[in-house]
Write a protein that holds these residues in place. Structure first.
Motif, short mmCIF file in Angstrom:
data_model
loop_
_atom_site.label_atom_id
_atom_site.label_comp_id
_atom_site.label_asym_id
_atom_site.label_seq_id
_atom_site.Cartn_x
_atom_site.Cartn_y
_atom_site.Cartn_z
N PHE A 2 -1.40 45.11 109.79
CA PHE A 2 -0.18 45.55 109.11
C PHE A 2 -0.55 46.63 108.11
O PHE A 2 -1.50 46.49 107.35
CB PHE A 2 0.45 44.37 108.37
CG PHE A 2 1.63 44.73 107.51
CD1 PHE A 2 2.90 44.74 108.04
CD2 PHE A 2 1.46 45.06 106.17
CE1 PHE A 2 4.00 45.07 107.25
CE2 PHE A 2 2.54 45.39 105.38
CZ PHE A 2 3.81 45.39 105.92
N LYS A 3 0.21 47.73 108.12
CA LYS A 3 -0.02 48.81 107.17
C LYS A 3 1.32 49.28 106.62
O LYS A 3 2.32 49.32 107.35
CB LYS A 3 -0.70 50.01 107.85
CG LYS A 3 -2.09 49.75 108.34
CD LYS A 3 -2.67 51.00 108.98
CE LYS A 3 -4.07 50.75 109.49
NZ LYS A 3 -4.63 51.95 110.09
N THR A 43 6.65 37.72 107.91
CA THR A 43 5.24 37.48 107.62
C THR A 43 5.03 35.97 107.54
O THR A 43 5.76 35.28 106.83
CB THR A 43 4.84 38.12 106.27
OG1 THR A 43 5.10 39.51 106.33
CG2 THR A 43 3.37 37.88 105.97
N THR A 44 4.07 35.48 108.28
CA THR A 44 3.71 34.06 108.19
C THR A 44 2.41 33.97 107.43
O THR A 44 1.38 34.53 107.86
CB THR A 44 3.56 33.44 109.60
OG1 THR A 44 4.79 33.62 110.30
CG2 THR A 44 3.22 31.97 109.50
N LYS A 45 2.48 33.32 106.30
CA LYS A 45 1.31 33.18 105.44
C LYS A 45 0.21 32.42 106.17
O LYS A 45 0.47 31.40 106.82
CB LYS A 45 1.69 32.44 104.17
CG LYS A 45 0.55 32.28 103.19
CD LYS A 45 1.01 31.55 101.95
CE LYS A 45 -0.15 31.31 101.01
NZ LYS A 45 0.27 30.55 99.83
N GLY A 46 -0.99 32.93 106.08
CA GLY A 46 -2.13 32.26 106.68
C GLY A 46 -2.40 30.91 106.02
O GLY A 46 -2.20 30.75 104.81
N TYR A 81 2.08 38.72 111.52
CA TYR A 81 3.27 39.54 111.32
C TYR A 81 4.02 39.71 112.63
O TYR A 81 3.41 39.89 113.68
CB TYR A 81 2.89 40.94 110.82
CG TYR A 81 2.01 40.91 109.59
CD1 TYR A 81 2.57 40.88 108.32
CD2 TYR A 81 0.62 40.90 109.71
CE1 TYR A 81 1.75 40.84 107.20
CE2 TYR A 81 -0.19 40.87 108.60
CZ TYR A 81 0.38 40.84 107.33
OH TYR A 81 -0.42 40.80 106.24
N LEU A 82 5.34 39.68 112.54
CA LEU A 82 6.14 40.06 113.70
C LEU A 82 7.38 40.81 113.23
O LEU A 82 7.84 40.63 112.12
CB LEU A 82 6.49 38.86 114.58
CG LEU A 82 7.40 37.75 114.10
CD1 LEU A 82 8.85 38.11 114.34
CD2 LEU A 82 7.08 36.50 114.88
N CYS A 83 7.85 41.68 114.08
CA CYS A 83 9.07 42.44 113.82
C CYS A 83 9.99 42.25 115.01
O CYS A 83 9.59 42.46 116.16
CB CYS A 83 8.75 43.92 113.64
SG CYS A 83 10.22 44.93 113.30
#
Length: 160
Positions: free
Chosen positions: A141-142, A39-42, A64-66
């Motif tokens: 993201f959920k 997760t990259t904080k905004g 978000y990236l996975c």
């Protein structure tokens, strides 16, 4: 205490016309410890007045990236087809922890990047990077509680 670690189940399906897929395919065996959510904080826009007083602040959304590396066995093909690393379609990704009674996560719509890997120690692998993008409705993201069926064509589970 129940921890959401361990061998995850990673499932994906092509997003067609913005609709939530009804069946998912299980990703082949992932290399140990490579399935990772980042997760990259905004960033924030801040407005300062004289004397460096913060007078207004607006927070931007996170991204978000996975990422994961999967082994490709003899005779298998890449589970997501690409053209030199480029995947033209969007995919729905969901990740369930080893204990499927706990929450994992899902990206209802994600772009996919593909990198071919090979080493004499591990053979052929493919690195997948799923980057969450804004779906037609809802959030990028959920939290997701595991599917009941598992495997190719599984359905079930639910978002929070």
């Amino acid at each position: 205490m129940k921890i959401t670690w361990g061998k995850p189940t990673v499932e994906f399906a092509k997003v067609v016309d913005g609709e939530t897929p009804t069946s998912f395919t299980t990703m082949p065996t992932q290399k140990e410890d490579t399935v990772q959510l980042t997760t990259t904080k905004g960033t924030a826009n801040e407005l300062f007045g004289e004397g460096h007083e913060l007078v207004a602040r607006k927070q931007k959304k996170n991204t978000y990236l996975c990422e994961m590396e999967v082994f490709i066995d003899k005779g298998e093909t890449s589970p997501i087809q690409d053209d030199d690393g480029v995947v033209k379609d969007y995919y729905h990704l969901r990740v369930t922890p080893e204990d499927s009674t706990l929450y994992g996560f899902e990206f209802p719509k994600a772009s996919v990047e593909v990198e071919e890997l090979w080493s004499s120690a591990e053979g052929t692998k493919i690195k997948y990077t799923f980057v969450a993008v804004k779906p037609e409705s809802g959030t990028m993201f959920k939290r997701y509680k595991g599917s009941t069926g598992g495997g190719s064509g599984s359905t079930g589970g639910g978002s929070e």
